[in-house]
Write an enzyme that holds these catalytic residues in place. Sequence first.
Site, PDB file in Angstrom:
ATOM      1  N   ARG A   7     -16.189   0.094  -0.821  1.00  0.00           N
ATOM      2  CA  ARG A   7     -15.339   1.215  -1.224  1.00  0.00           C
ATOM      3  C   ARG A   7     -16.099   2.543  -1.277  1.00  0.00           C
ATOM      4  O   ARG A   7     -15.886   3.373  -2.146  1.00  0.00           O
ATOM      5  CB  ARG A   7     -14.672   0.915  -2.567  1.00  0.00           C
ATOM      6  CG  ARG A   7     -13.793  -0.327  -2.503  1.00  0.00           C
ATOM      7  CD  ARG A   7     -13.416  -0.873  -3.861  1.00  0.00           C
ATOM      8  NE  ARG A   7     -12.594  -2.057  -3.705  1.00  0.00           N
ATOM      9  CZ  ARG A   7     -13.069  -3.290  -3.483  1.00  0.00           C
ATOM     10  NH1 ARG A   7     -14.379  -3.472  -3.415  1.00  0.00           N
ATOM     11  NH2 ARG A   7     -12.259  -4.319  -3.326  1.00  0.00           N
ATOM     12  N   GLY A   8     -17.021   2.685  -0.361  1.00  0.00           N
ATOM     13  CA  GLY A   8     -17.803   3.909  -0.274  1.00  0.00           C
ATOM     14  C   GLY A   8     -19.089   3.889  -1.077  1.00  0.00           C
ATOM     15  O   GLY A   8     -19.937   4.768  -0.915  1.00  0.00           O
ATOM     16  N   SER A  29     -21.992   3.628   1.247  1.00  0.00           N
ATOM     17  CA  SER A  29     -21.815   4.411   2.472  1.00  0.00           C
ATOM     18  C   SER A  29     -22.927   5.429   2.674  1.00  0.00           C
ATOM     19  O   SER A  29     -23.102   5.960   3.772  1.00  0.00           O
ATOM     20  CB  SER A  29     -20.476   5.152   2.430  1.00  0.00           C
ATOM     21  OG  SER A  29     -20.502   6.159   1.416  1.00  0.00           O
ATOM     22  N   TYR A  66       0.856  -1.183   0.000  1.00  0.00           N
ATOM     23  CA  TYR A  66       0.000   0.000   0.000  1.00  0.00           C
ATOM     24  C   TYR A  66       0.898   1.241   0.000  1.00  0.00           C
ATOM     25  O   TYR A  66       1.528   1.566   1.009  1.00  0.00           O
ATOM     26  CB  TYR A  66      -0.898   0.046   1.230  1.00  0.00           C
ATOM     27  CG  TYR A  66      -1.952  -1.030   1.327  1.00  0.00           C
ATOM     28  CD1 TYR A  66      -2.316  -1.789   0.216  1.00  0.00           C
ATOM     29  CD2 TYR A  66      -2.591  -1.282   2.529  1.00  0.00           C
ATOM     30  CE1 TYR A  66      -3.286  -2.775   0.312  1.00  0.00           C
ATOM     31  CE2 TYR A  66      -3.579  -2.257   2.635  1.00  0.00           C
ATOM     32  CZ  TYR A  66      -3.916  -3.000   1.528  1.00  0.00           C
ATOM     33  OH  TYR A  66      -4.887  -3.969   1.629  1.00  0.00           O
ATOM     34  N   LEU A  91     -18.356  -1.378   3.098  1.00  0.00           N
ATOM     35  CA  LEU A  91     -19.129  -0.309   2.468  1.00  0.00           C
ATOM     36  C   LEU A  91     -18.873  -0.269   0.969  1.00  0.00           C
ATOM     37  O   LEU A  91     -19.183   0.716   0.296  1.00  0.00           O
ATOM     38  CB  LEU A  91     -18.796   1.047   3.098  1.00  0.00           C
ATOM     39  CG  LEU A  91     -19.158   1.176   4.576  1.00  0.00           C
ATOM     40  CD1 LEU A  91     -18.774   2.545   5.105  1.00  0.00           C
ATOM     41  CD2 LEU A  91     -20.648   0.913   4.796  1.00  0.00           C
TER      42      LEU A  91
END
Length: 334
Positions: free
Chosen positions: A211-212, A215, A56, A209
């Site tokens: 990746r949003g 959300s 990452y 979620l």
Amino acid sequence: MRTRTLGSTGPQVSALGLGCMGMSALYGDADRAESVATIHAALEAGVTLLDTGDFYGMGHNEMLIGEALRSAPAARREQALTSVKFGALRDPDGGWSGYDGRPAAVKNFAAYSLQRLGVDHIDVYRIARVDPGVPIEETVGAIAELVAAGHVRHIGLSEVGADTVRRAAATAPISDLQIEYSLISRGIEDEILPATRELGIGVTAYGVLSRGLISGHFTPDRQLAANDFRAFSPRFQGENLQHNLSLVEALRKIAEQKGVSVAQIAIAWVLSRGVDIVPLVGARRRDRLSEALGALDVTLDAADLAAIESAVPADSAAGARYPEAQMAHLDSER
């Protein structure tokens, strides 16, 4: 903060874990100071599990967590448990070039992670994706040697199918499987989850979620940066996005009736799936973390769960979880 156990051989962890990937990569630029503050806030709230990958930001995320741990109060630092994925090969331009699960590579990756994190051991260590050229038994065996040497506490898996779970567990004790699981990503329910439960292996669920996407904060006109994974994700494209956001609106009606946010009800749904599942929340800011933690106070009864199932049925999402080239690396999809 309630706690859960990562399988029969794993550590006791907080009911929610913090996925730190977005603080360094794949979702556009992030604020370093806010990222560190968010990790500190998570530790202060009782979150113990911090999840990362050595790839990452090409090590940036591990160094960020190391910075946050060094600057946290001693009591909070001591409660933190690190979960690290390894094996993904990168190039200087940020490209991806496969996975390396050879025993020598496993130990090499671990040496660098220990240094970047500033710790004397990694609590859960796992290859991010199976290396097709190396039997999983060899990769897991190398991690088992790191356990014996005291450099790693527990062995994990990531995005593998039921057969690989069984082969790995026959080689060494496995604490948990990290895999995507959410209202719109339920592929583990047919074969993988039954296998982990049979073997006493916990699940750390990422992408709770999506990746949003679910959300409640993502809008159809949102402009995504070129370095944002979602700009290429099938679920965020064109008609797929419109369809998926319609599912979110159906979920929003249920959330509003309960007086909670869409994100909270989506996380609470994952929590409701079993005490062997620990959702990872990918909050990059303290306000999003606070919202996610509120899911711990949401109770879903049978009527709530039936309403959610009706609003967002299994397999109702449009688009694959990853672009086609990345799907090819998922042992869990084979």
